[in-house]
Scaffold this active site. Structure first.
Site, PDB file in Angstrom:
ATOM      1  N   ASP A   1      26.275  62.179  -0.151  1.00  0.00           N
ATOM      2  CA  ASP A   1      25.686  62.060  -1.454  1.00  0.00           C
ATOM      3  C   ASP A   1      25.828  63.475  -2.290  1.00  0.00           C
ATOM      4  O   ASP A   1      25.045  63.382  -3.220  1.00  0.00           O
ATOM      5  CB  ASP A   1      24.151  61.662  -1.293  1.00  0.00           C
TER       6      ASP A   1
HETATM    7  N1  LIG Z   1      31.001  60.168   3.756  1.00  0.00           N
HETATM    8  C1  LIG Z   1      30.037  59.243   3.044  1.00  0.00           C
HETATM    9  N2  LIG Z   1      29.677  58.354   3.299  1.00  0.00           N
HETATM   10  C2  LIG Z   1      28.680  57.616   2.696  1.00  0.00           C
HETATM   11  C3  LIG Z   1      28.077  58.203   1.666  1.00  0.00           C
HETATM   12  C4  LIG Z   1      28.553  59.573   1.130  1.00  0.00           C
HETATM   13  O1  LIG Z   1      28.035  60.082   0.182  1.00  0.00           O
HETATM   14  N3  LIG Z   1      29.359  60.163   1.900  1.00  0.00           N
HETATM   15  N4  LIG Z   1      27.038  57.473   0.928  1.00  0.00           N
HETATM   16  C5  LIG Z   1      26.371  56.573   1.673  1.00  0.00           C
HETATM   17  C6  LIG Z   1      25.238  55.742   1.156  1.00  0.00           C
HETATM   18  N5  LIG Z   1      24.087  56.233   1.374  1.00  0.00           N
HETATM   19  C7  LIG Z   1      23.237  56.616   0.490  1.00  0.00           C
HETATM   20  O2  LIG Z   1      23.334  56.285  -0.863  1.00  0.00           O
HETATM   21  C8  LIG Z   1      23.542  56.354   2.728  1.00  0.00           C
HETATM   22  C9  LIG Z   1      24.088  55.452   3.894  1.00  0.00           C
HETATM   23  C10 LIG Z   1      23.684  55.604   5.084  1.00  0.00           C
HETATM   24  C11 LIG Z   1      22.862  56.760   5.534  1.00  0.00           C
HETATM   25  C12 LIG Z   1      22.378  56.691   6.934  1.00  0.00           C
HETATM   26  O3  LIG Z   1      21.852  57.556   7.409  1.00  0.00           O
HETATM   27  N6  LIG Z   1      23.171  55.878   7.728  1.00  0.00           N
HETATM   28  C13 LIG Z   1      23.046  56.066   9.317  1.00  0.00           C
HETATM   29  C14 LIG Z   1      22.872  54.752   9.939  1.00  0.00           C
HETATM   30  C15 LIG Z   1      21.679  53.825   9.424  1.00  0.00           C
HETATM   31  C16 LIG Z   1      21.819  52.562   9.849  1.00  0.00           C
HETATM   32  O4  LIG Z   1      22.291  52.478  10.785  1.00  0.00           O
HETATM   33  O5  LIG Z   1      20.907  51.424   9.209  1.00  0.00           O
HETATM   34  C17 LIG Z   1      24.158  56.511   9.611  1.00  0.00           C
HETATM   35  O6  LIG Z   1      25.591  56.215   9.110  1.00  0.00           O
HETATM   36  O7  LIG Z   1      24.296  57.274  10.776  1.00  0.00           O
HETATM   37  C18 LIG Z   1      22.399  57.597   4.440  1.00  0.00           C
HETATM   38  C19 LIG Z   1      22.589  57.385   3.378  1.00  0.00           C
HETATM   39  C20 LIG Z   1      27.407  55.706   2.300  1.00  0.00           C
HETATM   40  N7  LIG Z   1      28.532  56.276   2.981  1.00  0.00           N
END
Ligand SMILES: Nc1nc2c(c(=O)[nH]1)N[C@@H](CN(C=O)c1ccc(C(=O)N[C@@H](CCC(=O)O)C(=O)O)cc1)CN2
Length: 294
Positions: free
Chosen positions: A235
């Site tokens: 983000d």
């Molecule tokens: N490299 C990036 N990847 C993603 C971004 C980004 O800015 N850089 N934005 C996200 C979207 N997002 C908020 O808008 C977001 C998505 C996921 C998470 C998170 O904590 N995910 C966990 C797993 C959650 C689950 O299993 O339900 C994780 O990936 O470990 C936080 C913010 C999309 N990708």
């Protein structure tokens, strides 16, 4: 006349780099010499004394596809090949070919599918990929391929490999429509095309997961959404578009999520539309947006 036909002989030129006197004259001369008629021109200089230069020009040139190479050569001769100034020549008739990633929330995805079907976006959605199966029928109802690639705990690299096999060389753009998995830096580097995300808060407030819950706890009086280019840092990518609505103590978290969803949809669709119309120019950790119609 359809939007596609209107764009038949329309070209775009995006220029950015170190500002200096004469760039506008060089661009205009090169286009005029080739018989191109400038129909719109937007420009921004970060510092009148000399900083960064940004310009978006649209022009009409009969048989553009046949003239593309010589026009590119004329611009190269005029603008030079020095690193400080770079340009991109684009045929407006060519839609961006996009993949959309989604998890379970459908509102941003469906909004993009509806707008594409109505011809509002210069984008062709080539496929939808989700880490959950639920939205498959809805996507296939639009005649668009749907792929489910589950992301198992501790095996994100395997999922990203499968995703890359679907995307690599097939798309010019990836849109994250409430995709709730963090993409690795290696995935972003290998994919090598712009990635646009919709974050469900008015960044830089409430980055990461659960922004509406934290907004409720904080008692904010505005909630919003932010569309940004995706970088490895969650983000933190260059912001493209944002919007807000008022909130109050009367709103539950569910109210904030429901009301916020409308803001997310419009913010993402504006950002995607402007990107596909080549209106967004990256400027380090920020963007210059030559806005189109809202
Ligand atoms: N490299 C990036 N990847 C993603 C971004 C980004 O800015 N850089 N934005 C996200 C979207 N997002 C908020 O808008 C977001 C998505 C996921 C998470 C998170 O904590 N995910 C966990 C797993 C959650 C689950 O299993 O339900 C994780 O990936 O470990 C936080 C913010 C999309 N990708």
């Amino acid at each position: 006349m359809s939007q596609q036909n209107q764009r038949h002989d329309l070209g775009r030129l995006v220029v950015r780099g170190a500002d200096r006197p004469g760039i506008v004259a060089s661009v205009s001369s090169a286009l005029a010499e080739q018989g191109a008629n400038i129909v719109s021109l937007d420009q921004h200089s970060s510092d009148p004394a000399g900083g960064r230069f940004f310009q978006r020009t649209e022009f009409h040139l009969p048989d553009l596809s046949l003239r593309f190479g010589e026009l590119e050569e004329a611009l190269t001769q005029r603008l030079g090949t020095e690193q400080e100034l770079e340009f991109e020549l684009i045929e407006a008739k060519r839609n961006k070919r996009a993949a959309v990633f989604v998890s379970r929330k459908d509102h941003c995805l469906l909004d993009l599918l509806w707008r594409q079907r109505r011809g509002e976006l210069a984008m062709t959605i080539a496929m939808v990929v989700s880490n959950h199966p639920e939205l498959g029928d809805a996507v296939r109802g639009f005649g668009i391929p749907f792929f489910c690639v589950p992301v198992e705990k501790g095996r994100k690299d395997a999922a990203e490999k499968d995703q890359m096999n679907l995307l690599k060389g097939n798309v010019d753009l990836l849109v994250l429509a409430r995709y709730m998995q963090i993409l690795s830096g290696g995935f972003l580097d290998e994919l090598g095309v712009p990635v646009i995300n919709i974050h469900h808060s008015f960044l830089p407030a409430f980055t990461g997961a659960g922004p509406y819950e934290r907004a409720k706890e904080r008692g904010v009086k505005l909630i919003g959404a932010t569309s940004h280019y995706v970088t490895e840092d969650l983000d933190e990518g260059p912001i493209i578009e944002q919007d807000v609505i008022r909130a109050s103590h009367r709103d539950s978290v569910e109210d904030l999520q429901r009301r916020g969803a409308d803001v997310e949809r419009i913010v993402l669709s504006r950002a995607v539309a402007w990107h596909c119309d080549d209106r967004v120019v990256r400027n380090g950790s920020t963007t210059v947006v030559f806005e189109g119609p809202r």
